[in-house]
Design a protein around this motif. Structure first.
Motif, PDB file in Angstrom:
ATOM      1  N   ALA A   1      12.377 -80.449  68.389  1.00  0.00           N
ATOM      2  CA  ALA A   1      13.126 -79.388  69.065  1.00  0.00           C
ATOM      3  C   ALA A   1      13.192 -79.745  70.544  1.00  0.00           C
ATOM      4  CB  ALA A   1      12.441 -78.035  68.875  1.00  0.00           C
ATOM      5  N   GLN A   2      14.326 -79.464  71.171  1.00  0.00           N
ATOM      6  CA  GLN A   2      14.477 -79.679  72.606  1.00  0.00           C
ATOM      7  C   GLN A   2      14.360 -78.311  73.273  1.00  0.00           C
ATOM      8  OE1 GLN A   2      14.728 -82.700  74.078  1.00  0.00           O
ATOM      9  NE2 GLN A   2      14.547 -81.659  76.038  1.00  0.00           N
ATOM     10  N   THR A   3      13.254 -78.065  73.969  1.00  0.00           N
ATOM     11  CA  THR A   3      13.026 -76.753  74.570  1.00  0.00           C
ATOM     12  C   THR A   3      13.110 -76.833  76.093  1.00  0.00           C
ATOM     13  OG1 THR A   3      10.619 -77.011  74.747  1.00  0.00           O
ATOM     14  CG2 THR A   3      11.483 -76.135  72.665  1.00  0.00           C
ATOM     15  N   ASP A   4      13.358 -75.681  76.713  1.00  0.00           N
ATOM     16  CA  ASP A   4      13.427 -75.641  78.171  1.00  0.00           C
ATOM     17  C   ASP A   4      12.042 -75.835  78.792  1.00  0.00           C
ATOM     18  OD1 ASP A   4      16.167 -75.203  78.116  1.00  0.00           O
ATOM     19  OD2 ASP A   4      15.941 -73.018  78.058  1.00  0.00           O
TER      20      ASP A   4
ATOM     21  N   GLU B   1      12.361 -67.401  75.016  1.00  0.00           N
ATOM     22  CA  GLU B   1      13.687 -68.006  75.154  1.00  0.00           C
ATOM     23  C   GLU B   1      13.788 -69.371  74.455  1.00  0.00           C
ATOM     24  OE1 GLU B   1      13.120 -64.934  78.166  1.00  0.00           O
ATOM     25  OE2 GLU B   1      11.890 -66.635  77.566  1.00  0.00           O
ATOM     26  N   ASP B   2      12.655 -70.023  74.188  1.00  0.00           N
ATOM     27  CA  ASP B   2      12.660 -71.315  73.499  1.00  0.00           C
ATOM     28  C   ASP B   2      12.720 -71.184  71.977  1.00  0.00           C
ATOM     29  OD1 ASP B   2      12.700 -73.035  75.656  1.00  0.00           O
ATOM     30  OD2 ASP B   2      10.511 -73.266  75.746  1.00  0.00           O
ATOM     31  N   ILE B   3      12.527 -69.985  71.463  1.00  0.00           N
ATOM     32  CA  ILE B   3      12.480 -69.812  70.005  1.00  0.00           C
ATOM     33  C   ILE B   3      13.790 -70.204  69.319  1.00  0.00           C
ATOM     34  CG2 ILE B   3      12.120 -68.149  68.130  1.00  0.00           C
ATOM     35  CD1 ILE B   3       9.551 -69.179  69.673  1.00  0.00           C
ATOM     36  N   PRO B   4      14.968 -69.873  69.835  1.00  0.00           N
ATOM     37  CA  PRO B   4      16.187 -70.344  69.171  1.00  0.00           C
ATOM     38  C   PRO B   4      16.253 -71.879  69.079  1.00  0.00           C
ATOM     39  CG  PRO B   4      16.728 -68.562  70.668  1.00  0.00           C
ATOM     40  CD  PRO B   4      15.288 -68.928  70.925  1.00  0.00           C
TER      41      PRO B   4
ATOM     42  N   ARG C   1      11.238 -82.190  74.847  1.00  0.00           N
ATOM     43  CA  ARG C   1      11.285 -82.566  73.430  1.00  0.00           C
ATOM     44  C   ARG C   1       9.922 -82.299  72.791  1.00  0.00           C
ATOM     45  NH1 ARG C   1      10.343 -86.609  69.708  1.00  0.00           N
ATOM     46  NH2 ARG C   1      12.032 -87.001  68.250  1.00  0.00           N
ATOM     47  N   VAL C   2       9.935 -81.500  71.732  1.00  0.00           N
ATOM     48  CA  VAL C   2       8.709 -81.145  71.013  1.00  0.00           C
ATOM     49  C   VAL C   2       8.790 -81.739  69.600  1.00  0.00           C
ATOM     50  CG1 VAL C   2       7.310 -79.247  70.118  1.00  0.00           C
ATOM     51  CG2 VAL C   2       8.485 -78.987  72.307  1.00  0.00           C
ATOM     52  N   PRO C   3       7.971 -82.744  69.291  1.00  0.00           N
ATOM     53  CA  PRO C   3       7.985 -83.294  67.929  1.00  0.00           C
ATOM     54  C   PRO C   3       7.523 -82.242  66.931  1.00  0.00           C
ATOM     55  CG  PRO C   3       6.738 -84.701  69.438  1.00  0.00           C
ATOM     56  CD  PRO C   3       7.022 -83.415  70.158  1.00  0.00           C
ATOM     57  N   LEU C   4       8.229 -82.156  65.803  1.00  0.00           N
ATOM     58  CA  LEU C   4       7.871 -81.184  64.767  1.00  0.00           C
ATOM     59  C   LEU C   4       7.305 -81.859  63.526  1.00  0.00           C
ATOM     60  CD1 LEU C   4      10.935 -78.798  65.056  1.00  0.00           C
ATOM     61  CD2 LEU C   4       8.636 -78.465  65.991  1.00  0.00           C
ATOM     62  N   LEU C   5       7.954 -82.933  63.088  1.00  0.00           N
ATOM     63  CA  LEU C   5       7.432 -83.624  61.909  1.00  0.00           C
ATOM     64  C   LEU C   5       7.955 -85.038  61.835  1.00  0.00           C
ATOM     65  CD1 LEU C   5       9.484 -84.134  59.271  1.00  0.00           C
ATOM     66  CD2 LEU C   5       9.337 -81.690  59.129  1.00  0.00           C
ATOM     67  N   GLN C   6       7.233 -85.848  61.085  1.00  0.00           N
ATOM     68  CA  GLN C   6       7.647 -87.190  60.703  1.00  0.00           C
ATOM     69  C   GLN C   6       7.506 -87.268  59.194  1.00  0.00           C
ATOM     70  OE1 GLN C   6       4.977 -89.778  62.867  1.00  0.00           O
ATOM     71  NE2 GLN C   6       6.426 -89.945  64.542  1.00  0.00           N
TER      72      GLN C   6
END
Length: 125
Positions: free
Chosen positions: A49-52, A93-96, A56-61
């Motif tokens: 996810a790309q958050t403000d 605000e980052d949840i979407p 960039r926040v890695p979620l899974l591989q």
């Protein structure tokens, strides 16, 4: 068409030549291992996810994996190896953006699972 093989140095069996699936990314640079630890892995795909707040926040591989000589937990078919990566506190605000990243993670897992099912011939194990 001839089958692809790879020769690996094993601790318990010396040089072992085994079939290598076309989707395996290869074994270049792997140290010697036990025959039962030989694992074929595909390329890894990821979702983020790309958050403000955090960028960039890695979620899974995820990747396809197959250990054909595994002794304790036999793997007759390729499996989907998943690593979940995210532990963060997010501003509201980052949840979407996080949700869009999770939808991307769903698409990644759906793709990798479909490919694993295709590789084993389409049926349930």
């Amino acid at each position: 068409m001839s089958a692809r093989t790879v020769t690996l140095q094993t601790i318990d069996g010396g040089l072992v030549t085994i079939p290598e699936p076309g989707w395996c990314r290869g074994h270049e640079g792997e140290p010697p291992l036990y025959r039962s630890d030989i694992t074929h892995n595909s390329v890894t795909v990821d979702a983020a996810a790309q958050t403000d707040r955090h960028g960039r926040v890695p979620l899974l591989q995820a990747h396809i994996s197959h250990a054909p000589y595994l002794e304790l937990h036999s793997e007759p078919y390729p499996v989907v190896s998943v690593q979940l990566d995210c532990v963060e506190d997010f501003i509201a605000e980052d949840i979407p953006q996080l949700l869009e990243g999770l939808r991307s993670a769903e698409r990644v897992l759906t793709f990798v699972a479909a490919e694993a099912i295709r590789l084993r011939g389409g049926g349930r194990p």
